[in-house]
Design an enzyme around this catalytic site. Structure first.
Site, PDB file in Angstrom:
ATOM      1  N   GLY A 227     -12.468 -82.049 -17.541  1.00 26.90           N
ATOM      2  CA  GLY A 227     -11.562 -83.281 -18.003  1.00 26.90           C
ATOM      3  C   GLY A 227     -12.004 -83.916 -18.921  1.00 26.90           C
ATOM      4  N   SER A 228     -12.938 -83.809 -19.937  1.00 25.32           N
ATOM      5  CA  SER A 228     -13.524 -84.469 -20.800  1.00 25.32           C
ATOM      6  C   SER A 228     -12.353 -84.831 -22.024  1.00 25.32           C
ATOM      7  CB  SER A 228     -14.380 -83.834 -21.718  1.00 25.32           C
ATOM      8  OG  SER A 228     -14.074 -82.431 -22.599  1.00 25.32           O
ATOM      9  N   ASN A 229     -11.428 -83.680 -22.186  1.00 32.03           N
ATOM     10  CA  ASN A 229     -10.220 -84.099 -22.944  1.00 32.03           C
ATOM     11  C   ASN A 229      -9.194 -85.042 -22.412  1.00 32.03           C
ATOM     12  OD1 ASN A 229     -10.085 -82.586 -25.693  1.00 32.03           O
ATOM     13  ND2 ASN A 229     -10.957 -81.016 -24.349  1.00 32.03           N
TER      14      ASN A 229
ATOM     15  N   LEU B 135      -5.614 -73.763 -16.746  1.00 31.30           N
ATOM     16  CA  LEU B 135      -6.030 -72.275 -16.658  1.00 31.30           C
ATOM     17  C   LEU B 135      -4.923 -71.394 -16.242  1.00 31.30           C
ATOM     18  CD1 LEU B 135      -9.724 -72.501 -16.228  1.00 31.30           C
ATOM     19  CD2 LEU B 135      -8.422 -72.450 -18.386  1.00 31.30           C
TER      20      LEU B 135
ATOM     21  N   ASN C  41      -0.456 -77.675 -26.086  1.00 33.16           N
ATOM     22  CA  ASN C  41      -1.913 -77.097 -25.401  1.00 33.16           C
ATOM     23  C   ASN C  41      -2.836 -77.246 -26.821  1.00 33.16           C
ATOM     24  OD1 ASN C  41      -3.590 -75.363 -23.856  1.00 33.16           O
ATOM     25  ND2 ASN C  41      -3.161 -73.991 -25.395  1.00 33.16           N
TER      26      ASN C  41
ATOM     27  N   HIS D  41      -6.306 -74.974 -27.999  1.00 33.54           N
ATOM     28  CA  HIS D  41      -6.996 -73.960 -27.711  1.00 33.54           C
ATOM     29  C   HIS D  41      -8.178 -73.936 -28.446  1.00 33.54           C
ATOM     30  CE1 HIS D  41      -7.705 -69.759 -26.776  1.00 33.54           C
ATOM     31  NE2 HIS D  41      -8.017 -69.551 -27.805  1.00 33.54           N
TER      32      HIS D  41
ATOM     33  N   ASP E 178      -0.694 -68.815 -25.751  1.00 29.63           N
ATOM     34  CA  ASP E 178      -1.318 -69.110 -27.085  1.00 29.63           C
ATOM     35  C   ASP E 178      -0.458 -68.520 -28.490  1.00 29.63           C
ATOM     36  OD1 ASP E 178      -4.372 -68.193 -25.769  1.00 29.63           O
ATOM     37  OD2 ASP E 178      -3.353 -70.146 -25.664  1.00 29.63           O
TER      38      ASP E 178
ATOM     39  N   GLU F 219     -12.183 -81.342 -30.610  1.00 30.39           N
ATOM     40  CA  GLU F 219     -11.048 -81.706 -29.824  1.00 30.39           C
ATOM     41  C   GLU F 219     -11.134 -83.134 -29.422  1.00 30.39           C
ATOM     42  OE1 GLU F 219     -12.381 -79.432 -26.289  1.00 30.39           O
ATOM     43  OE2 GLU F 219     -11.250 -77.498 -27.037  1.00 30.39           O
TER      44      GLU F 219
HETATM   45  N1  LIG Z   1       3.142 -70.460 -21.146  1.00 30.03           N
HETATM   46  C1  LIG Z   1       1.872 -70.685 -21.505  1.00 30.03           C
HETATM   47  N2  LIG Z   1       1.116 -71.263 -20.465  1.00 30.03           N
HETATM   48  C2  LIG Z   1      -0.235 -71.637 -21.020  1.00 30.03           C
HETATM   49  C3  LIG Z   1      -0.523 -71.499 -22.303  1.00 30.03           C
HETATM   50  C4  LIG Z   1       0.354 -71.173 -23.083  1.00 30.03           C
HETATM   51  O1  LIG Z   1       0.230 -71.057 -24.280  1.00 30.03           O
HETATM   52  N3  LIG Z   1       1.588 -70.830 -22.762  1.00 30.03           N
HETATM   53  N4  LIG Z   1      -1.840 -71.805 -22.800  1.00 30.03           N
HETATM   54  C5  LIG Z   1      -2.818 -71.990 -21.645  1.00 30.03           C
HETATM   55  C6  LIG Z   1      -4.154 -72.352 -21.948  1.00 30.03           C
HETATM   56  N5  LIG Z   1      -5.006 -71.328 -22.535  1.00 30.03           N
HETATM   57  C7  LIG Z   1      -5.370 -71.349 -23.790  1.00 30.03           C
HETATM   58  O2  LIG Z   1      -5.299 -72.045 -24.607  1.00 30.03           O
HETATM   59  C8  LIG Z   1      -5.274 -70.242 -21.649  1.00 30.03           C
HETATM   60  C9  LIG Z   1      -5.655 -70.622 -20.412  1.00 30.03           C
HETATM   61  C10 LIG Z   1      -5.843 -69.580 -19.216  1.00 30.03           C
HETATM   62  C11 LIG Z   1      -5.855 -68.048 -19.805  1.00 30.03           C
HETATM   63  C12 LIG Z   1      -6.219 -67.068 -18.773  1.00 30.03           C
HETATM   64  O3  LIG Z   1      -6.472 -66.071 -19.193  1.00 30.03           O
HETATM   65  N6  LIG Z   1      -6.099 -67.708 -17.438  1.00 30.03           N
HETATM   66  C13 LIG Z   1      -6.586 -66.432 -16.265  1.00 30.03           C
HETATM   67  C14 LIG Z   1      -6.560 -67.194 -14.781  1.00 30.03           C
HETATM   68  C15 LIG Z   1      -8.008 -68.156 -15.184  1.00 30.03           C
HETATM   69  C16 LIG Z   1      -7.947 -68.801 -13.543  1.00 30.03           C
HETATM   70  O4  LIG Z   1      -7.102 -68.855 -12.956  1.00 30.03           O
HETATM   71  O5  LIG Z   1      -9.323 -69.589 -13.526  1.00 30.03           O
HETATM   72  C17 LIG Z   1      -5.417 -65.382 -16.100  1.00 30.03           C
HETATM   73  O6  LIG Z   1      -4.045 -65.737 -16.713  1.00 30.03           O
HETATM   74  O7  LIG Z   1      -5.623 -64.540 -15.626  1.00 30.03           O
HETATM   75  C18 LIG Z   1      -5.413 -67.849 -20.885  1.00 30.03           C
HETATM   76  C19 LIG Z   1      -5.185 -68.697 -22.059  1.00 30.03           C
HETATM   77  C20 LIG Z   1      -2.387 -72.536 -20.330  1.00 30.03           C
HETATM   78  N7  LIG Z   1      -1.198 -72.276 -20.083  1.00 30.03           N
HETATM   79  N1  LIG Z   2      -7.644 -71.557 -23.530  1.00 32.22           N
HETATM   80  C1  LIG Z   2      -7.654 -72.726 -22.855  1.00 32.22           C
HETATM   81  C2  LIG Z   2      -8.960 -73.338 -23.033  1.00 32.22           C
HETATM   82  O1  LIG Z   2      -9.889 -72.467 -23.086  1.00 32.22           O
HETATM   83  N2  LIG Z   2      -9.220 -74.353 -22.993  1.00 32.22           N
HETATM   84  C3  LIG Z   2     -10.357 -75.137 -23.200  1.00 32.22           C
HETATM   85  O2  LIG Z   2     -10.889 -75.722 -21.840  1.00 32.22           O
HETATM   86  C4  LIG Z   2     -11.738 -76.651 -22.176  1.00 32.22           C
HETATM   87  C5  LIG Z   2     -11.572 -77.799 -21.122  1.00 32.22           C
HETATM   88  O3  LIG Z   2     -12.528 -78.766 -21.424  1.00 32.22           O
HETATM   89  P1  LIG Z   2     -12.371 -80.168 -20.642  1.00 32.22           P
HETATM   90  O4  LIG Z   2     -11.943 -79.774 -19.152  1.00 32.22           O
HETATM   91  O5  LIG Z   2     -13.625 -80.644 -20.601  1.00 32.22           O
HETATM   92  O6  LIG Z   2     -11.243 -80.972 -21.431  1.00 32.22           O
HETATM   93  C6  LIG Z   2     -11.605 -77.120 -23.543  1.00 32.22           C
HETATM   94  O7  LIG Z   2     -12.567 -76.778 -24.639  1.00 32.22           O
HETATM   95  C7  LIG Z   2      -9.918 -76.371 -24.014  1.00 32.22           C
HETATM   96  O8  LIG Z   2      -9.952 -76.305 -25.494  1.00 32.22           O
END
Ligand SMILES: Nc1nc2c(c(=O)[nH]1)N[C@@H](CN(C=O)c1ccc(C(=O)N[C@@H](CCC(=O)O)C(=O)O)cc1)CN2
Ligand SMILES: NCC(=O)N[C@@H]1O[C@H](COP(=O)([O-])[O-])[C@@H](O)[C@H]1O
Length: 190
Positions: free
Chosen positions: A9-11, A82, A99, A101, A142, A171
């Site tokens: 949760g730093s962001n 996630l 979002n 990334h 993404d 970020e």
């Molecule tokens: N509909 C959308 N949902 C989310 C997006 C998006 O662009 N469209 N962005 C993600 C954030 N993200 C990258 O920025 C991202 C987060 C997680 C994954 C991923 O592969 N997750 C795993 C599950 C991981 C877990 O449950 O611990 C998976 O789907 O198998 C990829 C990209 C947030 N949502």
């Molecule tokens: N693809 C999604 C992804 O990787 N997101 C990344 O998770 C971290 C969360 O950090 P935080 O919990 O300290 O904010 C951040 O670096 C963010 O860009």
């Protein structure tokens, strides 16, 4: 707005700090899918209501749209969330979910590309630069329209950990400012 997060949760903390003095932009709810996540400790410390979500309801139920509306949420910020946001939530908040990334999309995005997996892939590929991408959320990972990108150099001494530190710094510097810019543009369009 609501912040969706799964981790430390730093962001989320930077966003909370940024909007603390705002008279018209409030963080009304923190949504988390991981009980015990650091972001929930931040929510408690900051006296912000938290909603822990479950897979069944999120993906096959109302996607917590009712709960979000009850908290007067009209904008959603993903900050290390996630799970894939379902279409039901995207349709309830059109052009109102963004979002961040930790890489320069369209590279190093998609399923499996989150957290340190991203930085490890960038380092393994011997990239000379990385950065952050802030984008609208659509039904794919993404893939949504890019809003902002910022870059950082990678040198031969960098590791996944040192790159993660550089990315977090970008970020924390940019996300709150870009979130406010997008929210105000949305306010002006309403
Ligand atoms: N509909 C959308 N949902 C989310 C997006 C998006 O662009 N469209 N962005 C993600 C954030 N993200 C990258 O920025 C991202 C987060 C997680 C994954 C991923 O592969 N997750 C795993 C599950 C991981 C877990 O449950 O611990 C998976 O789907 O198998 C990829 C990209 C947030 N949502
Ligand atoms: N693809 C999604 C992804 O990787 N997101 C990344 O998770 C971290 C969360 O950090 P935080 O919990 O300290 O904010 C951040 O670096 C963010 O860009």
């Amino acid at each position: 707005m609501a912040i969706f997060a799964s981790g430390a949760g730093s962001n989320a903390q930077r966003l909370i700090d940024h909007f603390k003095g705002s008279s018209d932009i409030k963080i009304a709810l923190i949504v988390c899918n991981k009980p015990g996540a650091g972001v929930l400790t931040i929510a408690e410390k900051e006296n912000i209501p938290a909603q822990i979500i479950e897979k069944e309801k999120f993906f096959r139920g109302n996607a917590y749209v009712d709960e979000l509306k009850q908290h007067n949420v009209d904008f959603i910020v993903l900050a290390g969330f996630l799970w894939k946001v379902p279409v039901a939530l995207i349709q309830a908040f059109p052009q109102s979910i963004i979002n961040i990334h930790p890489a320069l999309l369209p590279n190093y995005g998609g399923k499996g590309m989150y957290g340190r997996f991203v930085h490890e892939a960038v380092i393994t590929a011997k990239e000379k630069e990385s950065g952050i991408s802030i984008h609208y959320v659509d039904e794919l990972y993404d893939h949504g329209q890019l809003i902002f990108q910022a870059r950082c150099a990678i040198d031969e001494t960098d590791t996944a950990d040192s790159l993660a530190q550089k990315i977090h710094a970008l970020e924390h510097e940019h996300y709150p400012i870009i979130v406010e810019k997008v929210v105000r543009e949305l306010q002006n369009r309403r």
